[in-house]
Design an enzyme around this catalytic site. Structure first.
Site, mmCIF file in Angstrom:
data_model
loop_
_atom_site.group_PDB
_atom_site.id
_atom_site.type_symbol
_atom_site.label_atom_id
_atom_site.label_comp_id
_atom_site.label_asym_id
_atom_site.label_seq_id
_atom_site.Cartn_x
_atom_site.Cartn_y
_atom_site.Cartn_z
ATOM 1 N N CYS A 115 -4.434 15.591 14.118
ATOM 2 C CA CYS A 115 -5.737 15.666 13.429
ATOM 3 C C CYS A 115 -6.919 15.592 14.386
ATOM 4 C CB CYS A 115 -5.845 14.565 12.396
ATOM 5 S SG CYS A 115 -4.559 14.685 11.161
ATOM 6 N N HIS A 251 -13.394 13.854 10.547
ATOM 7 C CA HIS A 251 -12.091 14.369 10.101
ATOM 8 C C HIS A 251 -11.899 13.934 8.649
ATOM 9 C CE1 HIS A 251 -7.963 15.219 9.605
ATOM 10 N NE2 HIS A 251 -7.550 13.959 9.692
ATOM 11 N N ASN A 281 -6.530 16.881 3.504
ATOM 12 C CA ASN A 281 -6.467 16.708 4.956
ATOM 13 C C ASN A 281 -5.859 17.965 5.575
ATOM 14 O OD1 ASN A 281 -5.862 16.018 7.593
ATOM 15 N ND2 ASN A 281 -5.031 13.996 7.099
HETATM 16 N N1 ACO Z 1 0.888 8.549 -6.689
HETATM 17 C C1 ACO Z 1 1.115 7.377 -7.311
HETATM 18 N N2 ACO Z 1 1.548 6.282 -6.675
HETATM 19 C C2 ACO Z 1 1.783 6.382 -5.364
HETATM 20 C C3 ACO Z 1 1.583 7.558 -4.646
HETATM 21 C C4 ACO Z 1 1.134 8.677 -5.369
HETATM 22 N N3 ACO Z 1 0.904 9.872 -4.784
HETATM 23 N N4 ACO Z 1 1.885 7.366 -3.360
HETATM 24 C C5 ACO Z 1 2.248 6.071 -3.244
HETATM 25 N N5 ACO Z 1 2.204 5.466 -4.460
HETATM 26 C C6 ACO Z 1 2.497 4.094 -4.816
HETATM 27 C C7 ACO Z 1 3.394 3.410 -3.804
HETATM 28 O O1 ACO Z 1 4.753 3.699 -4.088
HETATM 29 C C8 ACO Z 1 3.061 1.959 -4.034
HETATM 30 O O2 ACO Z 1 3.755 1.525 -5.175
HETATM 31 P P1 ACO Z 1 4.400 0.043 -5.227
HETATM 32 O O3 ACO Z 1 3.234 -0.885 -5.090
HETATM 33 O O4 ACO Z 1 5.070 0.021 -6.555
HETATM 34 O O5 ACO Z 1 5.330 -0.006 -4.053
HETATM 35 C C9 ACO Z 1 1.584 1.970 -4.397
HETATM 36 O O6 ACO Z 1 1.295 3.338 -4.779
HETATM 37 C C10 ACO Z 1 0.660 1.570 -3.246
HETATM 38 O O7 ACO Z 1 1.064 2.290 -2.076
HETATM 39 P P2 ACO Z 1 0.320 2.108 -0.730
HETATM 40 O O8 ACO Z 1 0.956 2.997 0.290
HETATM 41 O O9 ACO Z 1 0.185 0.650 -0.414
HETATM 42 O O10 ACO Z 1 -1.111 2.675 -1.131
HETATM 43 P P3 ACO Z 1 -2.434 2.657 -0.283
HETATM 44 O O11 ACO Z 1 -3.494 1.980 -1.018
HETATM 45 O O12 ACO Z 1 -2.197 2.266 1.147
HETATM 46 O O13 ACO Z 1 -2.802 4.204 -0.287
HETATM 47 C C11 ACO Z 1 -2.714 6.059 1.188
HETATM 48 C C12 ACO Z 1 -1.919 5.119 0.277
HETATM 49 C C13 ACO Z 1 -3.680 6.848 0.331
HETATM 50 C C14 ACO Z 1 -1.719 6.999 1.854
HETATM 51 C C15 ACO Z 1 -3.489 5.242 2.236
HETATM 52 O O14 ACO Z 1 -2.644 4.313 2.844
HETATM 53 C C16 ACO Z 1 -4.088 6.104 3.290
HETATM 54 O O15 ACO Z 1 -4.954 6.911 3.025
HETATM 55 N N6 ACO Z 1 -3.662 5.898 4.548
HETATM 56 C C17 ACO Z 1 -4.170 6.696 5.628
HETATM 57 C C18 ACO Z 1 -3.351 7.908 5.628
HETATM 58 C C19 ACO Z 1 -4.026 8.959 6.352
HETATM 59 O O16 ACO Z 1 -5.207 9.181 6.203
HETATM 60 N N7 ACO Z 1 -3.232 9.641 7.128
HETATM 61 C C20 ACO Z 1 -3.679 10.680 7.823
HETATM 62 C C21 ACO Z 1 -4.611 10.163 8.903
HETATM 63 S S1 ACO Z 1 -4.255 10.797 10.353
HETATM 64 C C22 ACO Z 1 -4.161 12.356 10.010
HETATM 65 O O17 ACO Z 1 -5.089 12.887 9.446
HETATM 66 C C23 ACO Z 1 -2.860 13.039 10.287
#
Ligand code: ACO
Length: 324
Positions: A115, A251, A281
């Site tokens: 990214c 980004h 993204n």
């Molecule tokens: N829909 C519904 N529920 C979901 C989904 C979905 N698509 N995905 C995960 N969940 C659930 C999980 O299973 C979990 O359930 P549980 O509590 O029963 O176990 C719950 O939602 C919470 O999951 P988390 O992973 O803790 O959710 P979080 O608040 O961290 O959000 C997210 C997840 C959006 C991926 C966040 O962590 C994030 O944005 N991280 C950064 C990721 C990123 O930006 N990556 C790219 C950056 S670098 C690049 O660009 C390559």
């Protein structure tokens, strides 16, 4: 600091025709528009057609940037493509793009920093221009990330999209590009990865079983801290202050990460270019796509100071400070 400097002569972008909304994803995995919107800000993403490759997306963005710059492809003396999803193992996507542009002879190569790729590519092209080795460079960020997604994994498939953005850089007597700050730390490799490639797990690649794996929570935490630090580093390096920045062009990974960086800069969200809702993204394509959107809709004007920043797999992170 004395010239030559690199300035952005023109911007362009391209998005594939097919749009996939959060509601479309509800039919594929157990998720909801509400969950995706609340956690990420994403509403939809574009998906490349089966016969559309990264170099096709790059070509459309490149043509649009060349037209905006008032330049012909034959004037290019450097082509750098940032991509994580090259058409082929080799030749590079930049060489394939060069052929599609029907230009021959100038250096053309890819940069792989996930990214952060576009910021890295901008840094490389800037150094070519600063060293007098290029006077008209094409820098592209282009991705078909949809090809790397496990469409049964709800934790990743909702986050990514396809697209391309490009800038034409030309030599100028004034900046232009003040600096790029580039960093990496490979100790985080396993938090965000496609763990197979050519020399490791090629069988999995051949079986079509090599997908993005991510520990989202941990990526989120490191990204917010790191991007805050790089904002300070960039301004300090250039002897500028937060008040000097007209636009943050970040980004586009997650709305909450973007907001946290804007807060650190003390910038209201009206001065932040946000496209994550529309594009999701798109990795290396996301900054040049966002830049082109804001240039074309008239928000970003000549003479304004832009801070670009990115964070991605590696981990890699970086920034560019640009007088548009
Ligand atoms: N829909 C519904 N529920 C979901 C989904 C979905 N698509 N995905 C995960 N969940 C659930 C999980 O299973 C979990 O359930 P549980 O509590 O029963 O176990 C719950 O939602 C919470 O999951 P988390 O992973 O803790 O959710 P979080 O608040 O961290 O959000 C997210 C997840 C959006 C991926 C966040 O962590 C994030 O944005 N991280 C950064 C990721 C990123 O930006 N990556 C790219 C950056 S670098 C690049 O660009 C390559």
């Amino acid at each position: 600091m004395s010239g030559p400097y690199a300035r952005i002569a023109g911007t362009g972008s391209y998005l594939p025709e097919t749009v996939m909304t959060n509601h479309d994803l509800e039919l594929l995995v157990e998720t909801s528009d509400e969950w995706i919107t609340q956690r990420t800000g994403i509403k939809k993403r574009h998906i490349a057609g089966p016969h559309e490759s990264t170099s096709d997306l790059a070509l459309a963005a490149a043509r649009s940037a060349l037209a905006a710059a008032g330049r012909a492809a034959r004037e290019l003396d450097l082509i750098v493509v940032a991509t994580t999803t090259p058409d082929r193992v080799f030749p590079s996507t930049a060489c394939l793009l060069q052929e599609k542009l029907d230009v021959h002879g100038c250096p053309a190569f890819d940069v792989q920093a996930v990214c952060t790729g576009f910021v890295y590519a901008l840094g490389v092209a800037n150094n070519f221009i600063r060293a007098g080795q290029s006077a008209c460079a094409l820098v592209v960020g282009a991705e078909t990330l949809s090809r790397l997604i496990d469409w049964t994994d709800r934790s990743t498939c909702v986050l990514f999209g396809d697209g391309a953005g490009a800038v034409v850089l030309e030599a100028a007597t004034e900046p232009g590009l003040y600096s790029t700050q580039l960093h990496a730390d490979g100790s985080y490799a396993n938090l965000l990865t496609v763990p197979y490639g050519v020399s490791q797990g090629y069988d999995r690649v051949r079986q079509g079983d090599a997908f993005i794996e991510m520990r989202g929570n941990e990526v989120f935490r490191v990204a917010v801290n790191t991007l805050g630090r790089i904002v300070d580093e960039t301004l300090e390096h250039n002897g500028m202050s937060k008040e000097d920045v007209d636009w943050l062009v970040p980004h586009q990974a997650n709305h909450r990460i973007i907001e946290a960086t804007a807060r650190r800069l003390g910038l209201p969200m009206e001065r932040v270019v946000v496209t994550v809702d529309e594009h999701a993204n798109t990795s290396a394509a996301s900054i040049p796509l966002a830049l082109d959107v804001a240039v074309r809709d008239g928000r970003i004007r000549r003479g304004e100071l832009l801070l670009m920043e990115a964070f991605g797999g590696g981990f890699t992170w970086g920034s560019a400070l640009v007088r548009y």
